[in-house]
Design a protein around this motif. Structure first.
Motif: not given
Lengths: 483, 483
Positions: A368, A438-443, A445, A466-469, A471, B439-440, B442-443, B446, B463, B468
């Motif tokens: 990040v 930033a926290e969206l990244l782990h999904s 990974t 959510s921003i996660s949408e 996906w 946003e965490l 969605h990890s 998944v 990260s 996360s």
């Protein structure tokens, strides 16, 4: 040699940054007597001159920027960000450059600390030059683990002697805000520090031989960051080098730079952020026929294969597999398991994704970048896939069209990309650029390391709004293209 | 019956909320002539009286609260949140209750819209009572899909006739901030709206027969929300019912409540948020021998099995499988594939996680509650696992001990829990409560739908420094407990 100057341990770790601390934690937890050698502060670059202070400078700046853009909140922000308060906060988040707590943690984890400069003197042997006493000879029954990290690579700048430049250390620990800050470089340190100091009141000029910011991330992400940085008032000079540099001396003591296009820049400070070198030039590598100053190449167990006997490991920045705190800690966990199992004579599990191989280093290194907007990426970029000759399906979507992003900030601008392996139908790379990603990244990974087929990922429902949408939008885009 | 009052389509959808829109999108995309019937605004509850306006009220409030707590930023917030600006922003995010854009989208997706009240009159037959014309008879070659959603369940309150209470609709669309707001209920609507209006200037009293907030989330999460809500000035009265209620009339026109403990409360408005009922009481269910006013039970293909011939589907809130916009949209995608494949005579794939079964409804329904702090949960809670007799390993960690959380807010308070199936060694539930965890989530979703073994999840590196990293702490906690 007197008895008290020679010690035998199971494991000798050189360097007490995050990588060294985590190796020692794992080997000590496995019952191996572990010693760690550190010449500076326990906790390393991350705690005092990198992740912690940089984030403590950036997060208030990014939060202020978000608040300023939010209806009902922006108007309540009647004053500019209080840079003095941010710097004091940064001091606190850097533990005031005091490693007392981390030393206490080492003790609680039953890890012995020697303060001093450690050098390898032969197989499983290390000498520590202590600041206020005789040298100590350490012998490792099992391995020596090099976790000495990296340092700024200073470019060969004409006029360097007079310059007193900032490196990442000064940029993260400076006690006042320079009026004019020149930044040389385009990578993460250069871009994050340009963002932080511009937000805290400096007038930043960034000079880069590269043609864009953040050369290792997807170009669209770098472009969003450049746009915001310019919007905040920074000047970005790409495809440009410094042909001459000097500090004036005298009462104003300013830095004067001449650039490759002939123009001149005057600044109060100059940050050099043009890369990292391994900290291996004075750790005795020559005693085991390795070349001082070079990166330490390891296999996926973090063993240095060039040295016979499997007694030398390298973990963290120094092995160049991913110069990131979290990746060093990951490597440390794996290396700790390798060392412990070899010590008890157990066979290693050499299957990818097993407990003894750092498979993620090769497949899913997340990062990040805490700029405005944030850039979060993991796995391959399009350019890396091309360079490796790996065919990928590239799927793009504008995050600013996602309802949850518009709720996050009404003028949201962002962009996302996933790379899909067309044969295996799994995700092999993802980049998100935008506020709050930033926290969206782990999904991503988790999706990559789990090798979850796209058809299954459709069942991972992102919460609305959510921003996660993003996906869902990426999967829809991929689906509709294939019809 | 004249020709122009009778129409034949492939698919008839009742209700143009997110579920109906998405079913229609999928069936239209599959080449089926699709008609959608809506008696109110196209876009449904979510766009105008739920997700969108509620989030638009909450996000500025939460961002203001974060900014106020951040060094260097808090001091710059010289004024309170501008409630008028937030309400105007909420209007905009609710499209000013104008469905023009969504109607245009229907047209672009080649979906026919009938405005009016639709009632099933027999197998594959629907009558639409239009506001300004004769009734229209619709016949579906393939199915009728009920997507009529839900409405607030009004409690049998003595004195209700005089009350003119708020429901979720008034709470999300009110044009002024009541000085005193009484909230009846403890669920998501009650808690989110208490949070929003308290932040916008109301003095909120929440009255719940339950003994805590958010009865369906893990208790630790509810406790964090209750603590912040009380800290913001709201009064929470648990284990309490209203024994009498009336609106005074006269110039002040206040609501007077008598509570089960004998105390009395005066408020300017009263929000009733005590649950949802299905909108099925007047859609002709009696014509197909179903009971009006009841939830429509479906199988995992979203077909109503009580009606022979596989021509009746129910998608979204109305089937009670997960009263959430995103879950309704998920169901709509699956139902759309089922309808399209049945229409072309293809066999269904009845394997779990295949394209024709809504498996995630049973395993991984995510939800973010946009309170302070946010609560994000997916899969089982501890109580649900107990009730189902499913053994789980419960792993807890204090998010406030994660470096990335402290960077997010220096006084971060939060808590996380994952539930692990001890036999399969996969995650079956996760709850995160804390600022910035939305946003965490969605990890975790998944990880659950991918059924990724814990040993593999160790390779998903979070990260640093991000929130996360709670994942690492949870895995470490689980590892260290098992030794």
């Amino acid at each position: 040699m007197s008895d008290n100057l020679s010690r035998i341990y199971d494991v000798v770790v050189l360097g007490a940054g995050p990588a060294g601390e985590n190796v020692a934690d794992r080997t000590s937890a496995a019952g191996l007597r572990t010693v760690i050698v550190e010449s500076e502060l326990v906790g390393g670059e991350c705690s005092y001159w990198a992740c912690e202070p940089s984030k403590a400078l950036l997060r208030p700046a990014l939060l202020y920027a978000e608040a300023a853009r939010m209806p009902g909140v922006g108007a309540a922000l009647a004053r500019p960000i209080d840079a003095g308060a941010v710097l004091a906060y940064r001091d606190r988040m850097s533990a005031d450059w005091d490693d007392h707590d981390q030393v206490a943690w080492l003790k609680s984890a039953d890890i012995t600390l020697f303060r001093g400069h450690g050098r390898i003197t032969g197989e499983r042997r290390v000498t520590v030059e202590t600041p206020d006493g005789p040298a100590v000879q350490l012998t490792a029954r099992h391995p020596v683990v090099v976790c000495t990290g990296s340092r700024p690579a200073l470019p060969p700048l004409p006029g360097m002697d007079s310059l007193r430049p900032w490196t990442s250390r000064e940029a993260t620990s400076a006690r006042t805000v320079p009026s004019r800050l020149a930044v040389l470089g385009a990578g993460v340190v250069a871009t994050e520090m340009a963002t932080a100091w511009q937000a805290l009141g400096s007038r930043v000029t960034l000079i880069a031989r590269e043609s864009r910011l953040l050369p290792r991330v997807e170009p669209f992400a770098a472009e969003l960051v450049a746009e915001r940085l310019r919007g905040a008032g920074a000047e970005l000079r790409f495809d440009t080098t410094v042909t001459h540099a000097e500090r004036a001396g005298g009462p104003d003591d300013t830095v004067h730079l001449t650039l490759s296009d002939g123009s001149r820049i005057v600044a109060d400070e100059l940050l050099l952020a043009t890369g990292r070198d391994p900290r291996t030039e004075d750790i005795g590598l020559e005693s085991v026929e390795l070349i001082p100053g070079q990166w330490l190449h390891t296999d996926d167990t973090f063993t240095v294969p060039a040295v016979a006997g499997e007694w030398l490991y390298a973990v963290g920045d120094v092995n160049r597999r991913g110069l990131l705190t979290h990746q060093g800690k990951y490597q440390a966990r794996i290396a700790g398991a390798v060392i412990a199992d070899r010590a008890r004579g157990s066979a290693l599990d050499r299957r990818p994704w097993g407990r003894h191989l750092g498979t993620a280093d090769l497949v899913a290194v997340p990062q990040v970048v805490f700029t405005d907007p944030e850039v979060a990426a993991v796995g391959l970029t399009t350019e890396e896939a091309e360079r490796a000759g790996r065919p990928v399906d590239v799927v793009d979507y504008d995050i600013g069209r996602v309802a949850g992003a518009l709720q996050y900030l009404p003028d949201y601008r962002g962009q996302a990309r996933i790379l899909i392996d067309p044969d295996r139908r799994v995700i092999v790379g993802a980049t998100f650029a935008g506020p709050g990603v930033a926290e969206l990244l782990h999904s991503a990974t988790v999706a990559i390391i789990g090798e979850i087929p796209i058809d299954r990922l459709w069942h991972a429902v992102p919460s609305f709004p959510s921003i996660s949408e993003i996906w869902l939008r990426l999967l829809e885009t991929y689906r509709d293209r294939r019809r």
